[in-house]
Scaffold this active site. Structure first.
Site, mmCIF file in Angstrom:
data_model
loop_
_atom_site.group_PDB
_atom_site.id
_atom_site.type_symbol
_atom_site.label_atom_id
_atom_site.label_comp_id
_atom_site.label_asym_id
_atom_site.label_seq_id
_atom_site.Cartn_x
_atom_site.Cartn_y
_atom_site.Cartn_z
ATOM 1 N N LYS A 81 2.876 -2.983 15.081
ATOM 2 C CA LYS A 81 4.007 -2.239 14.509
ATOM 3 C C LYS A 81 5.096 -3.226 14.103
ATOM 4 C CE LYS A 81 7.167 1.608 15.673
ATOM 5 N NZ LYS A 81 7.530 2.616 16.687
ATOM 6 N N SER A 156 7.509 7.528 15.316
ATOM 7 C CA SER A 156 7.781 6.504 14.330
ATOM 8 C C SER A 156 6.649 5.496 14.140
ATOM 9 C CB SER A 156 9.044 5.747 14.706
ATOM 10 O OG SER A 156 8.845 5.007 15.909
ATOM 11 N N SER A 180 7.129 8.262 20.048
ATOM 12 C CA SER A 180 6.653 7.576 18.847
ATOM 13 C C SER A 180 5.262 6.968 18.914
ATOM 14 C CB SER A 180 7.629 6.475 18.466
ATOM 15 O OG SER A 180 8.688 7.031 17.753
HETATM 16 N N1 GLN Z 1 11.204 10.855 17.057
HETATM 17 C C1 GLN Z 1 12.106 10.342 18.041
HETATM 18 C C2 GLN Z 1 13.340 9.832 17.344
HETATM 19 O O1 GLN Z 1 13.462 10.053 16.212
HETATM 20 C C3 GLN Z 1 11.428 9.306 18.836
HETATM 21 C C4 GLN Z 1 11.322 8.018 18.174
HETATM 22 C C5 GLN Z 1 10.646 6.975 18.998
HETATM 23 O O2 GLN Z 1 9.978 7.293 19.989
HETATM 24 N N2 GLN Z 1 10.854 5.721 18.617
HETATM 25 O O3 GLN Z 1 14.184 9.233 17.930
#
Ligand code: GLN
Length: 490
Positions: A81, A156, A180
């Site tokens: 990532k 994400s 995420s």
């Molecule tokens: N979807 C969540 C956010 O927007 C989690 C994101 C993540 O786990 N990095 O913050």
């Protein structure tokens, strides 16, 4: 042979490497070819360096020919990532503000991976600074769900999930602050594990919300995920929140805990709120399977669940507003070109205005607001207290049960554009994943069926530092079903 390689598990590839039926160079070339064939449709990668990957593969083959494979990941490509520092490679966090940044050092989990002999493969797309649930907040490109290119891959870590699902990497690293890893794994039909907070070093992970962030593995099988977790886990003095605790044999847990009659909790708040009925049907079938093999079930209550999303969006944005202050246009980030300011404060303003996307700005503003004097007690402090209550809900539940089963996400992958105009509706996709981050406990998402033709994940939430349980429980389900052998038609 090379056509067959891209959908094999890392474990199967390791045996082919061991028996010398393939070389790491052949494998890496097959993955490069696959990526070149499908990534113009999937758009999982921000960038990759095929030559560099092949040179790592050559070194792996040399080690092996001298009888010295470093372990089961030696020679296996691992997608990364674009939030983790790999020395000499771009680190963009899918943000314009870091578009030209090259990392001067390796994250600890990357150092560990290098020690395992894995081939570091490419930079995977994500929501900008890991803020989002669909990868649509990337400043680079929009990644597609390999099962339906009109849909999002989740986020994400959408690039990581899509790459694994599409055969562009056998395994990959993601990061999980509020879901995420697990949510995109669920949407793309792959396995993803968020470790216990402190299990994996955060050194070299670009910080979003430091008290919630964890690096974790994604793959097409539970065993592969366990193997990758093994490689990256462990205490690191460079991360003050990394935990000094022995790292058990995660892949070995599959055999060691086989046949155990688990006691599972079913949180009534999660099942009462499930969004579309279809993911719930698949999850309920998975539950019926565990029941059929003699596991026990208890209905449990996590009474503060209804506050989880609000708590998270206060804690996470507060921490993000502070963490992202370093991107100021002065040091290593994008600097506004048409600079018409008078002093350094103007440089900050202009560079940040140009370099950050809308969602990042929204969160920095929100986070600054909840921390500001006059509002601190009402929002930030209150959220910290609620966070403690959420953690205690889990502690109470784990007095009675070994692990908790739940849907990973209230819905399968949605069409691109569905939630982009309404951030709050996007935030609600994290309703089942966020609490584990607030409580610091581990969670695994395993494919458990389909809803509207799209994959659905079963989430298994465990006690702190009990990732072995998750691996064993997940593998039990996976080995009795064929989901890990089912692939999108690309
Ligand atoms: N979807 C969540 C956010 O927007 C989690 C994101 C993540 O786990 N990095 O913050």
């Amino acid at each position: 042979m090379s056509q067959d390689l891209h959908y094999k598990s890392a474990a199967a590839l390791a045996s082919l490497l061991d028996s010398k039926e393939i070389s790491s160079v052949e494998l890496t070339q097959a993955i490069i070819d696959r990526t070149q064939a499908v990534d113009d449709r999937v758009n999982a990668f921000n960038s990759f360096d095929a030559e560099d990957a092949l040179s790592q593969a050559t070194q792996s083959d040399e080690r092996r020919s001298q009888g010295g494979a470093l372990g089961p990941l030696d020679g296996i490509p691992v997608g990364i990532k674009d939030v983790l520092a790999v020395k000499g490679q771009p680190l963009t966090c899918s943000s314009k503000i870091l578009e030209n940044f090259v990392s001067p050092y390796d994250a600890t989990c990357i150092e560990n991976l290098k020690r395992s002999g894995a081939v570091l493969w490419g930079r995977l797309n994500m929501d900008e600074f890991a803020m989002g649930s669909s990868t649509e907040n990337s400043a680079t490109k929009t990644t597609s769900n390999p099962w339906n290119l009109d849909c999002v891959p989740g986020g994400s870590s959408g690039g990581s999930a899509a790459a694994v699902s599409a055969g562009e990497a056998p395994i990959a690293l993601g990061s999980d602050t509020g879901g995420s890893i697990r949510q995109p794994a669920s949407h793309c039909g792959v396995v993803g594990l968020k470790p216990t907070y402190g299990r994996v070093s955060r050194y070299g992970l670009a910080a979003f919300a430091s008290s919630l962030d964890q690096v974790g593995p994604m793959g097409r099988t539970v065993q592969d995920v366990a193997e990758l977790l093994q490689a990256i886990s462990g205490y690191d003095r460079r991360d003050s929140t990394s935990y000094k605790i022995d790292v058990p044999d995660f892949p070995g847990a599959i055999e060691r805990l086989k046949g155990k009659k688990w006691i599972f909790g079913l949180p009534k708040e999660y099942f009462a709120q499930a969004g579309s009925a279809a993911p719930l049907a698949a999850v309920e079938e998975a539950i019926a399977y565990y029941r059929s093999i003699g596991c026990e079930f208890k209905e449990i209550s996590l009474p503060h669940t209804e506050y989880a999303v609000a708590t998270y969006y206060i804690v996470a944005t507060a921490e993000a507003s502070s963490n992202l202050a370093r991107y100021d246009g002065i040091r290593y980030t994008h600097r506004a070109e048409a600079f018409d300011g008078k002093d350094s404060v103007d440089i900050y303003h202009q560079s940040r205005a140009e370099g950050f996307g809308e969602e990042v700005k929204r969160r920095v503003i929100l986070g600054t607001y909840v921390l500001s004097s006059g509002y601190y007690d009402a929002y930030y402090l209150k959220a910290q207290k609620t966070r403690t209550l959420i953690r205690q809900d889990f502690e109470n539940a784990f007095q009675e049960v070994d692990a908790i089963l739940a849907p990973t996400s209230p819905n399968p992958a949605f069409k691109k554009g569905t939630h982009t105009e309404d951030p709050l509706s996007m935030y609600l996709s994290d309703i089942y994943t966020i609490s584990a981050n607030l409580a610091g406990i581990p969670g695994l998402s395993v494919p458990c069926g389909y809803a509207d033709g799209l994959p659905v994940g079963l989430q298994i939430i465990g006690k702190p530092f009990h990732e072995e349980d998750l691996v064993a429980i997940g593998h039990t389900f996976e080995s009795a079903h064929s989901y890990c052998d089912e692939h999108p038609d690309l």
